[in-house]
Design a protein around this motif. Structure first.
Motif, PDB file in Angstrom:
ATOM      1  N   TYR A   1       0.841  -1.206   0.000  1.00 29.79           N
ATOM      2  CA  TYR A   1       0.000   0.000   0.000  1.00 29.79           C
ATOM      3  C   TYR A   1       0.876   1.255   0.000  1.00 29.79           C
ATOM      4  O   TYR A   1       0.659   2.178  -0.792  1.00 29.79           O
ATOM      5  CB  TYR A   1      -0.935   0.012   1.216  1.00 29.79           C
ATOM      6  CG  TYR A   1      -1.851   1.208   1.239  1.00 29.79           C
ATOM      7  CD1 TYR A   1      -3.034   1.208   0.509  1.00 29.79           C
ATOM      8  CD2 TYR A   1      -1.522   2.355   1.950  1.00 29.79           C
ATOM      9  CE1 TYR A   1      -3.869   2.319   0.486  1.00 29.79           C
ATOM     10  CE2 TYR A   1      -2.342   3.465   1.932  1.00 29.79           C
ATOM     11  CZ  TYR A   1      -3.520   3.445   1.209  1.00 29.79           C
ATOM     12  OH  TYR A   1      -4.339   4.557   1.189  1.00 29.79           O
ATOM     13  N   GLU A   2       1.844   1.289   0.879  1.00 27.27           N
ATOM     14  CA  GLU A   2       2.692   2.468   0.986  1.00 27.27           C
ATOM     15  C   GLU A   2       3.503   2.711  -0.293  1.00 27.27           C
ATOM     16  O   GLU A   2       3.756   3.846  -0.658  1.00 27.27           O
ATOM     17  CB  GLU A   2       3.614   2.347   2.197  1.00 27.27           C
ATOM     18  CG  GLU A   2       2.853   2.479   3.505  1.00 27.27           C
ATOM     19  CD  GLU A   2       3.699   2.248   4.738  1.00 27.27           C
ATOM     20  OE1 GLU A   2       4.901   1.924   4.616  1.00 27.27           O
ATOM     21  OE2 GLU A   2       3.152   2.383   5.846  1.00 27.27           O
ATOM     22  N   GLN A   3       3.884   1.655  -0.976  1.00 28.05           N
ATOM     23  CA  GLN A   3       4.684   1.786  -2.195  1.00 28.05           C
ATOM     24  C   GLN A   3       3.843   2.123  -3.429  1.00 28.05           C
ATOM     25  O   GLN A   3       4.341   2.765  -4.348  1.00 28.05           O
ATOM     26  CB  GLN A   3       5.459   0.496  -2.456  1.00 28.05           C
ATOM     27  CG  GLN A   3       6.528   0.220  -1.425  1.00 28.05           C
ATOM     28  CD  GLN A   3       7.088  -1.186  -1.528  1.00 28.05           C
ATOM     29  OE1 GLN A   3       6.600  -2.017  -2.286  1.00 28.05           O
ATOM     30  NE2 GLN A   3       8.114  -1.462  -0.756  1.00 28.05           N
ATOM     31  N   ASN A   4       2.591   1.687  -3.457  1.00 29.40           N
ATOM     32  CA  ASN A   4       1.811   1.793  -4.693  1.00 29.40           C
ATOM     33  C   ASN A   4       0.498   2.563  -4.589  1.00 29.40           C
ATOM     34  O   ASN A   4      -0.039   2.956  -5.627  1.00 29.40           O
ATOM     35  CB  ASN A   4       1.494   0.386  -5.213  1.00 29.40           C
ATOM     36  CG  ASN A   4       2.746  -0.374  -5.562  1.00 29.40           C
ATOM     37  OD1 ASN A   4       3.327  -0.168  -6.618  1.00 29.40           O
ATOM     38  ND2 ASN A   4       3.190  -1.256  -4.671  1.00 29.40           N
TER      39      ASN A   4
ATOM     40  N   ILE B   1      -1.146  -8.485  -4.508  1.00 29.51           N
ATOM     41  CA  ILE B   1      -2.500  -7.937  -4.663  1.00 29.51           C
ATOM     42  C   ILE B   1      -3.394  -8.438  -3.531  1.00 29.51           C
ATOM     43  O   ILE B   1      -4.142  -7.657  -2.929  1.00 29.51           O
ATOM     44  CB  ILE B   1      -3.084  -8.291  -6.047  1.00 29.51           C
ATOM     45  CG1 ILE B   1      -2.303  -7.553  -7.137  1.00 29.51           C
ATOM     46  CG2 ILE B   1      -4.580  -7.948  -6.119  1.00 29.51           C
ATOM     47  CD1 ILE B   1      -2.648  -7.957  -8.561  1.00 29.51           C
ATOM     48  N   ALA B   2      -3.310  -9.720  -3.224  1.00 27.52           N
ATOM     49  CA  ALA B   2      -4.111 -10.267  -2.117  1.00 27.52           C
ATOM     50  C   ALA B   2      -3.739  -9.575  -0.805  1.00 27.52           C
ATOM     51  O   ALA B   2      -4.620  -9.201  -0.018  1.00 27.52           O
ATOM     52  CB  ALA B   2      -3.892 -11.775  -2.014  1.00 27.52           C
ATOM     53  N   ASP B   3      -2.449  -9.391  -0.576  1.00 27.71           N
ATOM     54  CA  ASP B   3      -1.989  -8.746   0.666  1.00 27.71           C
ATOM     55  C   ASP B   3      -2.490  -7.311   0.775  1.00 27.71           C
ATOM     56  O   ASP B   3      -3.007  -6.905   1.817  1.00 27.71           O
ATOM     57  CB  ASP B   3      -0.462  -8.750   0.742  1.00 27.71           C
ATOM     58  CG  ASP B   3       0.135 -10.117   1.016  1.00 27.71           C
ATOM     59  OD1 ASP B   3      -0.605 -11.032   1.445  1.00 27.71           O
ATOM     60  OD2 ASP B   3       1.362 -10.268   0.804  1.00 27.71           O
ATOM     61  N   VAL B   4      -2.355  -6.534  -0.303  1.00 24.01           N
ATOM     62  CA  VAL B   4      -2.749  -5.134  -0.224  1.00 24.01           C
ATOM     63  C   VAL B   4      -4.267  -4.992  -0.112  1.00 24.01           C
ATOM     64  O   VAL B   4      -4.757  -4.144   0.640  1.00 24.01           O
ATOM     65  CB  VAL B   4      -2.180  -4.298  -1.393  1.00 24.01           C
ATOM     66  CG1 VAL B   4      -2.883  -4.569  -2.705  1.00 24.01           C
ATOM     67  CG2 VAL B   4      -2.228  -2.808  -1.049  1.00 24.01           C
TER      68      VAL B   4
ATOM     69  N   GLY C   1     -10.619 -11.112   4.178  1.00 25.67           N
ATOM     70  CA  GLY C   1      -9.420 -10.996   3.369  1.00 25.67           C
ATOM     71  C   GLY C   1      -9.608 -11.560   1.970  1.00 25.67           C
ATOM     72  O   GLY C   1     -10.634 -12.156   1.640  1.00 25.67           O
ATOM     73  N   ILE C   2      -8.616 -11.342   1.161  1.00 26.59           N
ATOM     74  CA  ILE C   2      -8.585 -11.857  -0.202  1.00 26.59           C
ATOM     75  C   ILE C   2      -7.345 -12.732  -0.321  1.00 26.59           C
ATOM     76  O   ILE C   2      -6.274 -12.367   0.170  1.00 26.59           O
ATOM     77  CB  ILE C   2      -8.557 -10.701  -1.220  1.00 26.59           C
ATOM     78  CG1 ILE C   2      -9.902  -9.964  -1.165  1.00 26.59           C
ATOM     79  CG2 ILE C   2      -8.247 -11.195  -2.628  1.00 26.59           C
ATOM     80  CD1 ILE C   2     -10.012  -8.766  -2.064  1.00 26.59           C
ATOM     81  N   THR C   3      -7.483 -13.880  -0.965  1.00 23.51           N
ATOM     82  CA  THR C   3      -6.366 -14.810  -1.092  1.00 23.51           C
ATOM     83  C   THR C   3      -5.691 -14.666  -2.457  1.00 23.51           C
ATOM     84  O   THR C   3      -6.295 -14.176  -3.422  1.00 23.51           O
ATOM     85  CB  THR C   3      -6.827 -16.269  -0.929  1.00 23.51           C
ATOM     86  OG1 THR C   3      -7.669 -16.605  -2.050  1.00 23.51           O
ATOM     87  CG2 THR C   3      -7.587 -16.478   0.376  1.00 23.51           C
ATOM     88  N   ALA C   4      -4.478 -15.150  -2.533  1.00 26.87           N
ATOM     89  CA  ALA C   4      -3.751 -15.160  -3.797  1.00 26.87           C
ATOM     90  C   ALA C   4      -4.472 -16.034  -4.823  1.00 26.87           C
ATOM     91  O   ALA C   4      -4.471 -15.721  -6.022  1.00 26.87           O
ATOM     92  CB  ALA C   4      -2.324 -15.639  -3.574  1.00 26.87           C
ATOM     93  N   ASP C   5      -5.102 -17.109  -4.378  1.00 30.48           N
ATOM     94  CA  ASP C   5      -5.865 -17.970  -5.296  1.00 30.48           C
ATOM     95  C   ASP C   5      -7.050 -17.225  -5.907  1.00 30.48           C
ATOM     96  O   ASP C   5      -7.375 -17.411  -7.078  1.00 30.48           O
ATOM     97  CB  ASP C   5      -6.345 -19.238  -4.592  1.00 30.48           C
ATOM     98  CG  ASP C   5      -5.211 -20.222  -4.319  1.00 30.48           C
ATOM     99  OD1 ASP C   5      -4.160 -20.144  -5.006  1.00 30.48           O
ATOM    100  OD2 ASP C   5      -5.377 -21.079  -3.423  1.00 30.48           O
ATOM    101  N   GLU C   6      -7.708 -16.368  -5.118  1.00 31.16           N
ATOM    102  CA  GLU C   6      -8.821 -15.573  -5.651  1.00 31.16           C
ATOM    103  C   GLU C   6      -8.306 -14.597  -6.707  1.00 31.16           C
ATOM    104  O   GLU C   6      -8.951 -14.405  -7.748  1.00 31.16           O
ATOM    105  CB  GLU C   6      -9.530 -14.811  -4.524  1.00 31.16           C
ATOM    106  CG  GLU C   6     -10.329 -15.708  -3.601  1.00 31.16           C
ATOM    107  CD  GLU C   6     -10.891 -14.980  -2.399  1.00 31.16           C
ATOM    108  OE1 GLU C   6     -12.101 -15.099  -2.146  1.00 31.16           O
ATOM    109  OE2 GLU C   6     -10.106 -14.289  -1.687  1.00 31.16           O
ATOM    110  N   VAL C   7      -7.163 -13.988  -6.459  1.00 39.26           N
ATOM    111  CA  VAL C   7      -6.586 -13.064  -7.430  1.00 39.26           C
ATOM    112  C   VAL C   7      -6.189 -13.830  -8.697  1.00 39.26           C
ATOM    113  O   VAL C   7      -6.480 -13.375  -9.814  1.00 39.26           O
ATOM    114  CB  VAL C   7      -5.356 -12.320  -6.830  1.00 39.26           C
ATOM    115  CG1 VAL C   7      -4.695 -11.453  -7.893  1.00 39.26           C
ATOM    116  CG2 VAL C   7      -5.758 -11.488  -5.624  1.00 39.26           C
TER     117      VAL C   7
END
Length: 135
Positions: free
Chosen positions: A39-42, A107-110, A124-130
Motif C-alpha cells: 500500500y505504501e509503495q503503490n 494484490i491479495a496482501d494489499v 481478506g482476499i487470497t492469492a488464489d482468488e486473485v
C-alpha cells in the motif's frame, strides 16, 4: 554552596529523565504487514495514509461498497485500473492505472490490508482468488 546546588540540579534531572517514557518508535518495515508495505509503495500517494482519497481526484478506500463489497470487482480494479466510474455517487477525475505488475500474493496482501484498515471490517482476499480473476 554552588557544589550543593549542582548536585541537587543533577539529581533532579536524572530523576526526571528516569520517569519519562521513551518516545514511541515509528513502525519499521519489520513491524508492517506485507499488505501495508505494498500500500505504501503503490497506493498511498493517491489514496492517502488514512485511505481518505482526494476529493474529485482519487476515491476514498474507507467504508465504501467498492472496497467492502464484491471481491472480484475490487481485484479487477487493481488488475485493470479504473477510469470514469462513479463511486459512491461521486466521479473522480484521476485515472487509476492497472497494477497487474504486482504478483497475486501482493494484490491479495494489499487488498486484505485495505479491507481491514481505515475502519473497514471485511474478509481478506487470497492469492488464489486473485489468480482466478487474473486468468
Amino acid at each position: 554552596m554552588k557544589l550543593l546546588l549542582f548536585f541537587i540540579c543533577l539529581s533532579t534531572s536524572v530523576s526526571i529523565a528516569q520517569t519519562q517514557k521513551p518516545a514511541a518508535k515509528p513502525a519499521t518495515a519489520a513491524t508492517k504487514s506485507p499488505g501495508q508495505l505494498v500500500y505504501e509503495q503503490n497506493c498511498l500517494t493517491c489514496h492517502q495514509v488514512n485511505g481518505s482519497g482526494v476529493p474529485n481526484l482519487n476515491p476514498p478506500l474507507r467504508k465504501t461498497d467498492w472496497v467492502l463489497g464484491d471481491k472480484t470487482r475490487l481485484i479487477n480494479v487493481v488488475l485493470k485500473g479504473l477510469q470514469g466510474q462513479e463511486i459512491e455517487g461521486d466521479v473522480y477525475d484521476n485515472a487509476m492505472p492497472a497494477h497487474d505488475f504486482l504478483t497475486d500474493t501482493q494484490i491479495a496482501d494489499v487488498l486484505t490490508y485495505i479491507r481491514s484498515s481505515f475502519g473497514n471490517k471485511a474478509s481478506g482476499i487470497t492469492a488464489d482468488e486473485v489468480k482466478a480473476v487474473r486468468k
